[in-house]
Structures are given as C-alpha cells and as structure tokens.
Enzyme design. Structure first.
Site, mmCIF file in Angstrom:
data_model
loop_
_atom_site.group_PDB
_atom_site.id
_atom_site.type_symbol
_atom_site.label_atom_id
_atom_site.label_comp_id
_atom_site.label_asym_id
_atom_site.label_seq_id
_atom_site.Cartn_x
_atom_site.Cartn_y
_atom_site.Cartn_z
ATOM 1 N N PRO A 1 -12.158 33.155 -75.745
ATOM 2 C CG PRO A 1 -11.839 35.174 -74.600
ATOM 3 C CD PRO A 1 -11.891 34.585 -75.986
ATOM 4 N N GLY B 1 -19.927 26.356 -74.542
ATOM 5 C CA GLY B 1 -20.824 25.314 -75.028
ATOM 6 C C GLY B 1 -21.797 24.800 -73.983
ATOM 7 C CE1 TYR C 1 -9.003 39.846 -86.353
ATOM 8 C CE2 TYR C 1 -8.654 41.362 -84.550
ATOM 9 C CZ TYR C 1 -8.579 40.085 -85.063
ATOM 10 O OH TYR C 1 -8.092 39.065 -84.295
#
Length: 288
Positions: free
Chosen positions: A214, A218, A68
């Site tokens: 999580p 949609g 990251y």
C-alpha cells in the site's frame, strides 16, 4: 505528524461479510519474519513487541499467511496475543508453498488447502479461522476444486469467512458462485492502480478491498514530488499520506501496512489521523 496518542481506531470502520466490523487501517504480519519472508526474524522479541504495540494502538484486524516464514508469522501472533482479545480478527491465507527466501509456488490442490487450513488452526490456537483467503489461484488446478474445498471448510465451521488474493473480476464472480467473498486482496497503491476494476467491483458488492504494497509510491515520493510536497504541507510523512489517500479513495479500502519496527508501526498507524483536503486528494489522484 506526531505518532503520540494517535490510534488506528481513528480510522473509520467496515462491516465485512461473515467477519463483522473492524477498523479499516490494520496490520500486515508479513514483515515480522526473516529476510525474504523466510525463517525466524532477526529478533523474535522485537517482532512480538511490534504485534503487541499494534494492539495497544487499537488494531483489530491483522493479516497473515501460512507461507510467511513459512509458519513463523502465525506462530508469533499466537505467542504474542493468545488468548486473543474480544473484537480482534486475524485473517490468514493458504495456497502457496515455499521453497526458499523470496520463492513462492502456487499449490491449490484440495488436500493441500485443507491440510494448511488445519495447520493454521493449530498454529493460531483457534477452533475456527476468522477469515481464510486463497493466496493465489493455482493455474495448474481447476479453480472449482479450489473454491469447493474453501466452501466445504466454511460449511464445516473451520473458517468463518472467505476471501481471495490477486484475482480478476471474472475470478471473483466465479468464486462467488461457491461462497460469499468477504475480502479481496490485490496489489494497489498510488503508482499501481491496475486493479481499479476489482476495486470498483468490491465497492459495488460490499467486499473489503485489502491493498497489498500500500505504501509503494516510487517517483511520486521523491523530494519535490507530489507526495513529498503534500506530506510537507500536512506535516506528515510520505507513507502516512499514501495511506491516507487509500483510506479516502474508497470506503471498502483496508490498508494493512506491515513492518518489523515499532517506530515504523507507530508512524504507519498515525496515518489514521491524516486528513487530506479536496485539492490534495485530487492532486494525488491525478499523479501516476
């Protein structure tokens, strides 16, 4: 729902093998870096403020990775939180190399996994990592080579616990012949339950299941959709309801919503105070 006085400590806890007890609603530190999970954040001070606010709200489990940034997320966590408070567990991951924004290349050679683990120890300013997860199994390298070096790192005391990410049940079983699997981190949310068999395996074997992405919902979150209707009834946001569904779905579920915004952080962690009634849970369980 209001985020005032709502702490992640309202969520239930899980006792992770080789890690200890943590609250099941944690914080994912992927979004405190630049766009494309690459480079510095637009405002480093804001990123540090987000991390420190997570601590104020009772977070005791943070998930990050050497990739990251790369490196940036781990460095910000150390800058914001070191020396770490008692009870805080920081999980990190190795197994990807980065070639640019949004580009992820698996690299599982033993010498690379060992090198990156040593660097994570240095960046996080610790003598032993609370939890080290293999970010991906490199298909070009024998899995046994990858599992063996993780086992050795644990035996050497450089890591306390080990986990895997985006794996199958068969891969979990293979890894378990080399070390105790404390956590598994697969994509799982209301609209993507393709890892249902892995979740079931985790439940059966007492393994923490960390669902990445999580909150992704949609069409279910569209105005008038089932998630939107449930949120309206409960006086919550769709994100909070999506997280509350995960927390109720399984006692080994450990959502780690990530954000670079204090406001979104507070909203996400307030999901610990959202209680789904049986009918709402069943309605969401049936939705796809």
């Amino acid at each position: 729902m209001t985020t005032e006085n709502v702490q992640t400590s309202q969520s239930s806890t899980i006792n992770l093998k080789d890690v200890g007890t943590v609250h099941r609603l944690g914080f994912g530190a992927m979004r405190i870096v630049g766009d494309g999970v690459w480079g510095e954040p637009a405002d480093r001070a804001t990123a540090i403020a987000v991390v420190r606010r997570a601590m104020e709200l009772g977070v005791d489990f943070i998930d990050t990775a050497d990739s990251y940034g790369p490196n940036v997320s781990e460095e910000i966590l150390a800058e914001a939180l070191h020396p770490y408070r008692d009870g805080l567990k920081i999980a990190t991951k190795v197994g990807f190399t980065r070639t640019g924004p949004d580009q992820w290349v698996p690299l599982g050679r033993a010498e690379y996994l060992r090198q990156q683990t040593e660097l994570s120890l240095r960046k996080l300013k610790v003598d032993s990592l609370d939890l080290l997860q293999l970010h991906r199994i490199d298909p070009k390298v024998d899995p046994e080579e990858q599992f063996s070096v993780l086992r050795d790192l644990q035996k050497e005391g450089k890591v306390k616990a080990l986990g895997l990410s985006q794996v199958s049940v068969a891969e979990l079983e293979q890894a378990s012949r080399f070390f105790t699997v404390s956590t598994v981190q697969n994509r799982y949310n209301l609209t993507d339950r393709s890892s249902e068999d892995v979740l079931n395996y985790a439940e059966e074997h007492g393994i923490g299941f960390i669902p990445w992405a999580p909150i992704s919902a949609g069409e279910l979150a569209r105005p008038g959709g089932p998630l939107d209707e449930a949120a309206t009834r409960l006086g919550a946001t769709t994100s909070q309801v999506a997280l509350a569904w995960l927390l109720r779905r399984s006692p080994v579920m450990m959502p780690i919503p990530g954000t670079g915004s204090v406001r979104h952080l507070e909203e996400n962690l307030a999901a610990a105070g959202v209680v789904l009634d049986d009918a709402t849970f069943a309605e969401l369980e049936a939705a796809r």
